[in-house]
Design a protein around this motif. Structure first.
Motif, mmCIF file in Angstrom:
data_model
loop_
_atom_site.group_PDB
_atom_site.id
_atom_site.type_symbol
_atom_site.label_atom_id
_atom_site.label_comp_id
_atom_site.label_asym_id
_atom_site.label_seq_id
_atom_site.Cartn_x
_atom_site.Cartn_y
_atom_site.Cartn_z
ATOM 1 N N ALA A 29 0.040 0.404 9.098
ATOM 2 C CA ALA A 29 -0.008 -0.760 8.756
ATOM 3 C C ALA A 29 0.229 -0.826 6.513
ATOM 4 C CB ALA A 29 -1.216 -0.787 8.586
ATOM 5 N N LEU A 30 0.444 0.533 6.570
ATOM 6 C CA LEU A 30 0.245 0.467 4.764
ATOM 7 C C LEU A 30 1.398 0.864 4.080
ATOM 8 C CD1 LEU A 30 -3.187 1.747 4.217
ATOM 9 C CD2 LEU A 30 -2.534 -0.551 3.570
ATOM 10 N N VAL A 31 2.328 1.631 4.623
ATOM 11 C CA VAL A 31 3.262 2.335 4.277
ATOM 12 C C VAL A 31 4.813 1.630 3.726
ATOM 13 C CG1 VAL A 31 4.860 4.112 4.194
ATOM 14 C CG2 VAL A 31 2.206 4.697 4.017
ATOM 15 N N PRO A 32 5.052 0.928 5.335
ATOM 16 C CA PRO A 32 5.928 -0.336 4.822
ATOM 17 C C PRO A 32 6.001 -1.461 4.569
ATOM 18 C CG PRO A 32 5.734 0.706 7.259
ATOM 19 C CD PRO A 32 4.440 1.461 6.506
ATOM 20 N N PRO A 33 4.561 -2.787 4.335
ATOM 21 C CA PRO A 33 4.983 -3.532 3.711
ATOM 22 C C PRO A 33 4.774 -3.109 2.579
ATOM 23 C CG PRO A 33 3.361 -3.133 4.836
ATOM 24 C CD PRO A 33 3.545 -2.140 5.441
ATOM 25 N N LEU A 34 3.928 -1.517 1.373
ATOM 26 C CA LEU A 34 4.683 -1.692 0.046
ATOM 27 C C LEU A 34 5.756 -1.216 -0.047
ATOM 28 C CD1 LEU A 34 0.597 0.012 0.072
ATOM 29 C CD2 LEU A 34 1.078 -1.572 -1.031
ATOM 30 N N ALA A 35 5.960 -0.473 0.951
ATOM 31 C CA ALA A 35 7.483 -0.011 0.756
ATOM 32 C C ALA A 35 8.647 -1.452 0.486
ATOM 33 C CB ALA A 35 8.570 1.455 1.146
ATOM 34 N N VAL A 65 1.829 9.759 -2.731
ATOM 35 C CA VAL A 65 1.028 9.808 -2.783
ATOM 36 C C VAL A 65 -0.408 9.263 -1.873
ATOM 37 C CG1 VAL A 65 -1.318 8.666 -4.208
ATOM 38 C CG2 VAL A 65 0.235 10.304 -4.915
ATOM 39 N N LEU A 66 0.461 8.050 -1.072
ATOM 40 C CA LEU A 66 0.031 6.817 -0.145
ATOM 41 C C LEU A 66 0.062 7.800 1.527
ATOM 42 C CD1 LEU A 66 -1.543 4.121 1.455
ATOM 43 C CD2 LEU A 66 0.954 3.243 1.199
ATOM 44 N N GLU A 67 0.501 8.375 1.526
ATOM 45 C CA GLU A 67 1.402 9.424 2.866
ATOM 46 C C GLU A 67 0.156 10.560 3.114
ATOM 47 O OE1 GLU A 67 2.506 12.166 5.628
ATOM 48 O OE2 GLU A 67 1.838 12.663 3.315
ATOM 49 N N ARG A 68 0.022 10.754 2.010
ATOM 50 C CA ARG A 68 -1.150 11.861 1.795
ATOM 51 C C ARG A 68 -2.158 11.676 1.885
ATOM 52 N NH1 ARG A 68 -1.148 16.576 4.117
ATOM 53 N NH2 ARG A 68 0.167 14.842 5.245
ATOM 54 N N TRP A 69 -2.383 9.955 1.247
ATOM 55 C CA TRP A 69 -3.627 9.651 1.110
ATOM 56 C C TRP A 69 -4.770 9.578 2.738
ATOM 57 C CZ3 TRP A 69 -4.925 4.614 2.840
ATOM 58 C CH2 TRP A 69 -6.120 4.378 2.595
ATOM 59 N N VAL A 77 -0.774 16.430 -4.453
ATOM 60 C CA VAL A 77 -0.067 15.791 -4.976
ATOM 61 C C VAL A 77 -0.643 14.330 -5.803
ATOM 62 C CG1 VAL A 77 1.213 15.636 -3.146
ATOM 63 C CG2 VAL A 77 -0.402 14.056 -3.052
ATOM 64 N N ALA A 78 -1.970 14.622 -6.378
ATOM 65 C CA ALA A 78 -2.245 13.676 -6.870
ATOM 66 C C ALA A 78 -2.190 13.315 -8.209
ATOM 67 C CB ALA A 78 -4.187 14.214 -7.032
ATOM 68 N N VAL A 79 -1.717 14.793 -9.149
ATOM 69 C CA VAL A 79 -1.893 14.670 -10.649
ATOM 70 C C VAL A 79 0.100 14.703 -10.532
ATOM 71 C CG1 VAL A 79 -1.252 16.648 -12.657
ATOM 72 C CG2 VAL A 79 -3.568 16.750 -10.994
ATOM 73 N N ALA A 80 0.362 15.266 -9.557
ATOM 74 C CA ALA A 80 2.047 15.231 -9.607
ATOM 75 C C ALA A 80 2.191 13.833 -9.030
ATOM 76 C CB ALA A 80 2.721 15.227 -8.727
ATOM 77 N N GLY A 81 1.888 12.943 -8.959
ATOM 78 C CA GLY A 81 2.244 11.421 -8.865
ATOM 79 C C GLY A 81 1.787 10.698 -9.024
ATOM 80 N N LEU A 82 0.686 10.984 -10.401
ATOM 81 C CA LEU A 82 -0.296 10.009 -11.675
ATOM 82 C C LEU A 82 0.529 10.540 -12.492
ATOM 83 C CD1 LEU A 82 -3.825 10.813 -11.910
ATOM 84 C CD2 LEU A 82 -2.232 8.498 -10.877
ATOM 85 N N LEU A 83 1.520 11.294 -12.971
ATOM 86 C CA LEU A 83 2.615 11.791 -13.965
ATOM 87 C C LEU A 83 3.469 10.894 -13.201
ATOM 88 C CD1 LEU A 83 1.500 15.909 -14.416
ATOM 89 C CD2 LEU A 83 0.576 13.495 -16.028
ATOM 90 N N ALA A 106 -0.009 1.190 -9.742
ATOM 91 C CA ALA A 106 -1.280 0.521 -9.036
ATOM 92 C C ALA A 106 -1.451 1.133 -7.881
ATOM 93 C CB ALA A 106 -0.438 -0.984 -8.952
ATOM 94 N N ILE A 107 -0.997 1.518 -7.381
ATOM 95 C CA ILE A 107 -0.636 2.745 -5.856
ATOM 96 C C ILE A 107 -1.197 3.677 -6.049
ATOM 97 C CG2 ILE A 107 0.227 3.069 -3.703
ATOM 98 C CD1 ILE A 107 2.519 0.761 -3.994
ATOM 99 N N ALA A 108 -1.020 4.013 -7.024
ATOM 100 C CA ALA A 108 -1.193 5.986 -7.140
ATOM 101 C C ALA A 108 -3.016 6.230 -7.214
ATOM 102 C CB ALA A 108 -0.446 7.220 -7.570
ATOM 103 N N GLY A 109 -2.944 5.212 -8.786
ATOM 104 C CA GLY A 109 -4.140 5.741 -9.342
ATOM 105 C C GLY A 109 -5.418 5.422 -8.826
ATOM 106 N N PRO A 110 -5.643 4.087 -8.195
ATOM 107 C CA PRO A 110 -6.459 3.417 -7.230
ATOM 108 C C PRO A 110 -6.438 4.404 -6.286
ATOM 109 C CG PRO A 110 -5.382 2.026 -7.745
ATOM 110 C CD PRO A 110 -4.414 2.671 -8.690
ATOM 111 N N LEU A 111 -5.657 5.026 -5.287
ATOM 112 C CA LEU A 111 -5.785 6.061 -4.704
ATOM 113 C C LEU A 111 -6.515 7.240 -5.016
ATOM 114 C CD1 LEU A 111 -2.938 5.157 -2.260
ATOM 115 C CD2 LEU A 111 -4.918 4.586 -1.331
ATOM 116 N N VAL A 112 -6.277 7.910 -6.308
ATOM 117 C CA VAL A 112 -6.909 8.915 -6.408
ATOM 118 C C VAL A 112 -7.777 9.331 -7.398
ATOM 119 C CG1 VAL A 112 -6.002 11.482 -8.478
ATOM 120 C CG2 VAL A 112 -4.559 9.661 -7.538
ATOM 121 N N LEU A 113 -8.153 7.914 -7.947
ATOM 122 C CA LEU A 113 -9.314 8.067 -9.088
ATOM 123 C C LEU A 113 -10.732 8.600 -7.074
ATOM 124 C CD1 LEU A 113 -8.843 6.030 -11.899
ATOM 125 C CD2 LEU A 113 -8.395 8.088 -11.610
ATOM 126 N N PRO A 114 -10.934 7.734 -6.962
ATOM 127 C CA PRO A 114 -12.095 7.494 -6.026
ATOM 128 C C PRO A 114 -12.388 8.803 -5.282
ATOM 129 C CG PRO A 114 -11.158 5.798 -5.755
ATOM 130 C CD PRO A 114 -10.335 6.231 -6.804
#
Length: 393
Positions: A29-35, A65-69, A77-83, A106-114
Motif C-alpha cells: 500500500a505504501l512503497v509502490p505509490p511513493l516510489a 527507511v520506509l521498508e524498515r519502518w 537505517v534511521a541515521v543514514a537515511g536522514l543524512l 519528507a518521507i524519512a524524517g516523519p518516520l524517524v522522529l516519532p
C-alpha cells in the motif's frame, strides 16, 4: 501517511503470522505509490544525469527507511537515511534547481522522529527549520523571483514536512494508546479469571462452613441429652471438613473437574474482552458414558482454562482458534514470542494427568503460532494407566 502495523515487535515478524500479513500489506500500500511519485519527480526535475543520480539516491534512501519502518525495525537505517536525504535537499536547491528534492527527506524524517525517546518536538522543529533555511538559500543566487522562491523552496516544502510529521506523531500516539489499551484489557481478563477462581473457592468452602457451624451448634445442644447423636454430628463435621480440604486442594492445583462447555464460553468471553478474535470450530464429540466422560471433559476444560490464561498473560495474540473434535480439543493462537518453546508450567502438570487417563497433551510453537492439543485417541475405550517410567514429559 497511514500506518497499519502496530508497534512493539523488535524484529521482523515471522512468515505466516498476522504481523507478517500486515507488513506485507504496508509494503504493497505504501512503497509502490511513493516510489512511483518519487520516480516521476526525478524524471521531471533532473536536468542532467548527475542530477538524476543524486535525486535517485535520496529516493532510494527514503524507501529503505520506509521498508524498515513497515518491519518496525527502523533503528539500523534511521541515521543514514536522514543524512542522505538531508544532503540531497541543498543539492537540489543550489545546483539542480529542483524544489522537489526535499521529497526523500519528507518521507524519512516523519518516520524517524516519532521513534525518538526524547526531544521529539525539538527535533521536528529543527527538521522544519532546516528545510526552510536550506530553501531560503536559493535567494543568494542572482536573478531569482523572491516570491516564487519563498513559495516553492520554503513554504511548500516546510508545510508538507510539518503536515507529514504531525500526522505520523498522531499515528504513532494512536497505536501506542491502542497497544496499552489491549494490554490493560488482557490484565483485566486475567483479573476476572482470578475473581472467578475466588468464586469457585467460595462455592466450595462457603456452604460447607455454614453447614459445619450449624452441626456444631446442634452437637453442643445434644452433647448432654443425646451423646450418640452429638457424636454422629461431629463425625459428619469431620467428614465435611476433610472433603472440603480435598476439594480446595484440587481447585488450588487445577485438578477440579470442570465443564468443557462452560469453560469454552468463559474462554470466548475472556478473549473478546481482551480484544482477541475467537473462532470456534465444532465437530461431533463422542465421549464415553458416565464417569469416564465427565472425567475427560473435566480434563479438557482444565487444559482450555490453563491455555487461556497463558495466552492472556504471555502472548501478543490477535486471533485464537478453538477446535473441538471427537478426540479432544486444539487451541491455536498467533502472536507467540520468537524463540524456543517456553516452560509449560501448569500444562506440564496437566500433561501428566492426561497421560494417566490414557490421553495426550502436546504443545508446539511454529512461525509465530502456538498450538496446544489435548486428545484421547480412543474415547470409547477404557483408559489404562501407563507405566510412568515409560511415559515421561
Amino acid at each position: 501517511m497511514n500506518r497499519w502495523f502496530p508497534p512493539g515487535a523488535a524484529t521482523e515478524p515471522p512468515p505466516g503470522t498476522t504481523r507478517q500479513r500486515v507488513r506485507r500489506w504496508n509494503l504493497i500500500a505504501l512503497v509502490p505509490p511513493l516510489a512511483v511519485v518519487g520516480t516521476a519527480l526525478v524524471v521531471s526535475e533532473a536536468r542532467t544525469w548527475w542530477d538524476a543520480v543524486v535525486l535517485v539516491v535520496g529516493l532510494l534512501a527514503a524507501l529503505v527507511v520506509l521498508e524498515r519502518w513497515t518491519a518496525d525495525d527502523i533503528s539500523g537505517v534511521a541515521v543514514a537515511g536522514l543524512l542522505v536525504t538531508a544532503a540531497v535537499w541543498p543539492y537540489g536547491v543550489l545546483l539542480a534547481d529542483s524544489p522537489a528534492a526535499f521529497y526523500g527527506l519528507a518521507i524519512a524524517g516523519p518516520l524517524v522522529l516519532p521513534r525518538l525517546s526524547v526531544r521529539r518536538r525539538a527535533a521536528a522543529l529543527g527538521l522544519a527549520g532546516y528545510i526552510a533555511a536550506v530553501g531560503a538559500t536559493k535567494l543568494i543566487q542572482p536573478q531569482q523571483d523572491v516570491a516564487a522562491v519563498i513559495v516553492g523552496y520554503v513554504l511548500v516544502p516546510t508545510a508538507v514536512v510539518l503536515i507529514a510529521i504531525g500526522f505520523n506523531f498522531a499515528n504513532h500516539a494512536f497505536y501506542r494508546i491502542m497497544e496499552q489499551g489491549r494490554r490493560h484489557e488482557a490484565e483485566l481478563a486475567v483479573y476476572r479469571e482470578r475473581v472467578r477462581f475466588a468464586g469457585d473457592l467460595h462455592d466450595i468452602q462457603g456452604h460447607t462452613l455454614h453447614v459445619v457451624a450449624l452441626k456444631v451448634m446442634l452437637a453442643e445442644k445434644l452433647v448432654h441429652g443425646d451423646a450418640a447423636r452429638a457424636e454422629q454430628e461431629l463425625r459428619e463435621v469431620g467428614a465435611l471438613v476433610s472433603d472440603t480440604i480435598a476439594r480446595t486442594g484440587e481447585l488450588a492445583h487445577g485438578r477440579r473437574r470442570l465443564n468443557l462447555s462452560v469453560e469454552l464460553e468463559n474462554a470466548k468471553n475472556l478473549f473478546e474482552a481482551a480484544g482477541i478474535r475467537v473462532t470456534v470450530e465444532r465437530q461431533t464429540r463422542v465421549g464415553v458414558d458416565g464417569e469416564a466422560d465427565e472425567r475427560i471433559d473435566g480434563l479438557l476444560g482444565q487444559v482450555l482454562r490453563e491455555t487461556t490464561t497463558n495466552i492472556l498473560r504471555h502472548a501478543d495474540a490477535t486471533h485464537v482458534r478453538l477446535t473441538l473434535t471427537d478426540a479432544g480439543i486444539c487451541i491455536v493462537n498467533d502472536g507467540a514470542p520468537i524463540g524456543p518453546l517456553p516452560v509449560l508450567g501448569g500444562l506440564a502438570v496437566l500433561r501428566e494427568r492426561l497421560v494417566g487417563e490414557g490421553g495426550r497433551l502436546t504443545a508446539e510453537q511454529r512461525q509465530g503460532d502456538f498450538r496446544t492439543t489435548a486428545t484421547f485417541p480412543h474415547p470409547h475405550a477404557s483408559h489404562p494407566r501407563p507405566d510412568r517410567e515409560q511415559e515421561r514429559l
